[in-house]
Scaffold this active site. Structure first.
Site, mmCIF file in Angstrom:
data_model
loop_
_atom_site.group_PDB
_atom_site.id
_atom_site.type_symbol
_atom_site.label_atom_id
_atom_site.label_comp_id
_atom_site.label_asym_id
_atom_site.label_seq_id
_atom_site.Cartn_x
_atom_site.Cartn_y
_atom_site.Cartn_z
ATOM 1 N N GLN A 110 16.456 -35.164 5.652
ATOM 2 C CA GLN A 110 17.255 -36.092 4.836
ATOM 3 C C GLN A 110 17.881 -37.187 5.692
ATOM 4 O OE1 GLN A 110 20.603 -35.341 1.583
ATOM 5 N NE2 GLN A 110 21.480 -35.005 3.616
ATOM 6 N N ASP A 111 18.671 -36.806 6.683
ATOM 7 C CA ASP A 111 19.376 -37.798 7.495
ATOM 8 C C ASP A 111 18.412 -38.587 8.375
ATOM 9 O OD1 ASP A 111 21.513 -36.557 6.326
ATOM 10 O OD2 ASP A 111 22.439 -35.873 8.187
ATOM 11 N N LEU B 284 19.378 -34.890 15.263
ATOM 12 C CA LEU B 284 19.651 -34.455 13.896
ATOM 13 C C LEU B 284 18.881 -33.199 13.520
ATOM 14 C CD1 LEU B 284 19.396 -37.946 12.099
ATOM 15 C CD2 LEU B 284 21.283 -37.011 13.452
ATOM 16 N N ALA B 285 17.943 -32.788 14.353
ATOM 17 C CA ALA B 285 17.089 -31.642 14.035
ATOM 18 C C ALA B 285 17.872 -30.347 14.075
ATOM 19 C CB ALA B 285 15.925 -31.567 15.023
ATOM 20 N N SER C 65 28.975 -30.292 12.944
ATOM 21 C CA SER C 65 29.167 -29.874 11.556
ATOM 22 C C SER C 65 30.600 -29.440 11.283
ATOM 23 C CB SER C 65 28.228 -28.702 11.242
ATOM 24 O OG SER C 65 28.559 -28.082 10.017
ATOM 25 N N GLU D 31 31.289 -26.960 9.720
ATOM 26 C CA GLU D 31 31.293 -25.498 9.778
ATOM 27 C C GLU D 31 31.875 -24.962 11.086
ATOM 28 O OE1 GLU D 31 30.624 -23.134 7.532
ATOM 29 O OE2 GLU D 31 30.248 -24.604 5.958
ATOM 30 N N TYR E 156 25.358 -20.176 11.764
ATOM 31 C CA TYR E 156 25.139 -21.629 11.753
ATOM 32 C C TYR E 156 26.300 -22.352 12.425
ATOM 33 C CZ TYR E 156 24.953 -26.416 10.063
ATOM 34 O OH TYR E 156 24.948 -27.787 10.003
ATOM 35 N N LYS F 173 26.258 -24.580 15.927
ATOM 36 C CA LYS F 173 26.707 -25.970 15.966
ATOM 37 C C LYS F 173 27.873 -26.154 16.932
ATOM 38 C CE LYS F 173 24.063 -28.466 13.311
ATOM 39 N NZ LYS F 173 23.355 -29.642 13.863
ATOM 40 N N ARG G 77 17.783 -34.265 -0.340
ATOM 41 C CA ARG G 77 18.270 -32.945 0.031
ATOM 42 C C ARG G 77 17.264 -31.897 -0.469
ATOM 43 N NH1 ARG G 77 21.371 -31.136 3.912
ATOM 44 N NH2 ARG G 77 23.543 -31.379 3.321
#
Length: 324
Positions: free
Chosen positions: A17-18, A78-79, A127, A129, A151, A155, A185
């Site tokens: 997406q990004d 971004l991956a 992120s 998160e 996750y 990050k 998305r």
């Protein structure tokens, strides 16, 4: 980079997406773009102006060769595995893909900069998160890092590694991205799952939508806005951390209601079922970002509000439903 020279950018996760939005933005500006995808990623939609590299960045030496061969001015990392839910199913892979690949890329950029004398500017997709367990309801760049999922932890590793290499002289930036959505998305994400289902329900091709925790709240933004923020960070030219967020929280229930409202269905509860099997082991607390720093230093601000984002996604999925 000398004045007048065409900038060269490397985007990892270019098919996502990004990555796809950023690729389009940079090509519009006349940049030279290299895109990295994991081996096996479909290439039908790849832009012919992008030089594509199918590489597994967790493989030893892969990042070093990639940076040496492309010699980028800017690297946008971004991956990665971007699903909290998926990270619970495969925490080891998540740690490798999100943590090790970022470390390998940062080290390759630093080594290339040292060897060539050419500055490399890195923007890493961090992120929200990483703040999930902080106990703070409005988070900014100084909020305590306290992930609550594999996750988030992966990050946090990439985020901390950016700080390590920044201290060594690499102009590396963390883009601390809050949830951001668009028609691109994947439908494994709850937002796209909702808008696709609502489009199908409005067309009569399905009757119900099954979801987990409707009370979960997120700070949802528009993906192209967040990509613009990352480009602004790159052009800022100095390694920093920036929260990218709208500053407003909405629940999954709010998203569902807005999606059904976009197709004129008021009695949305008649179509929604909750499924305890879809609940996460640990769901993040209320996550809202304070993007004051990005606004003040980068001049960045969101262009779409919550209802506009949901409506844009529903309208896209309605057009897809009608074309099917």
């Amino acid at each position: 980079m000398s004045t007048g020279q065409t900038p060269t950018a490397l985007i990892t996760g270019v098919a996502g997406q990004d990555g796809s939005y950023l690729c389009e933005l940079l090509l519009e500006r006349g940049w030279s773009v290299h895109g990295v995808s994991k081996p096996g990623t479909p290439s039908e939609s790849a832009d012919p102006l992008v030089e594509r590299h199918d590489i597994d960045l967790t493989e030893p030496g892969a990042a070093t060769v990639l940076i040496r061969d492309t010699s980028p001015d800017y690297v946008f990392h971004l991956a990665g595995i971007s699903s909290v839910w998926r990270s619970w199913n495969d925490p080891v892979l998540t740690a490798a893909v999100n943590g090790i690949s970022a470390t390998a890329l940062l080290d390759a950029c630093f080594s290339h900069q040292e060897a060539s004398g050419k500055r490399v500017m890195v923007v890493n997709a961090s992120s929200a998160e990483i703040f999930a367990g902080s106990g703070v309801t409005l988070q900014n760049e100084g909020t305590r890092i306290a992930p609550t999922s594999p996750y988030g932890a992966s990050k946090a590793l990439s985020h901390n590694m950016v700080e390590v290499y920044r201290s060594r002289g690499l102009e590396a930036t963390n883009a601390i991205l809050y949830n951001h959505e668009s028609p691109r998305r994947p439908d494994t994400f709850v937002t796209r799952k909702i808008t696709k289902a609502v489009a199908a329900i409005s067309r009569g091709t399905r009757s119900t939508l099954e979801l987990g925790n409707l009370a979960s709240e997120r700070d949802w933004g528009w993906a192209p806005d967040y990509v613009s923020a990352m480009l602004a960070m790159a052009e800022y030219g100095k390694g920093e951390d920036f929260v990218v967020a709208t500053g407003r929280a909405h629940s999954v229930e709010d998203f569902v209601a807005a999606a059904f409202a976009a197709v004129g269905i008021e009695n949305w509860r008649d179509h929604v079922r909750t499924d305890s099997e879809m609940l996460r082991p640990v769901d993040s607390a209320r996550m809202v970002g304070d993007a004051t720093k990005a606004r003040d230093l980068l001049g960045w601000a969101p262009t779409k509000d919550f209802d506009q984002i949901v409506k844009a996604m529903v309208e896209f999925d309605m057009s897809e439903e009608m074309a099917a």
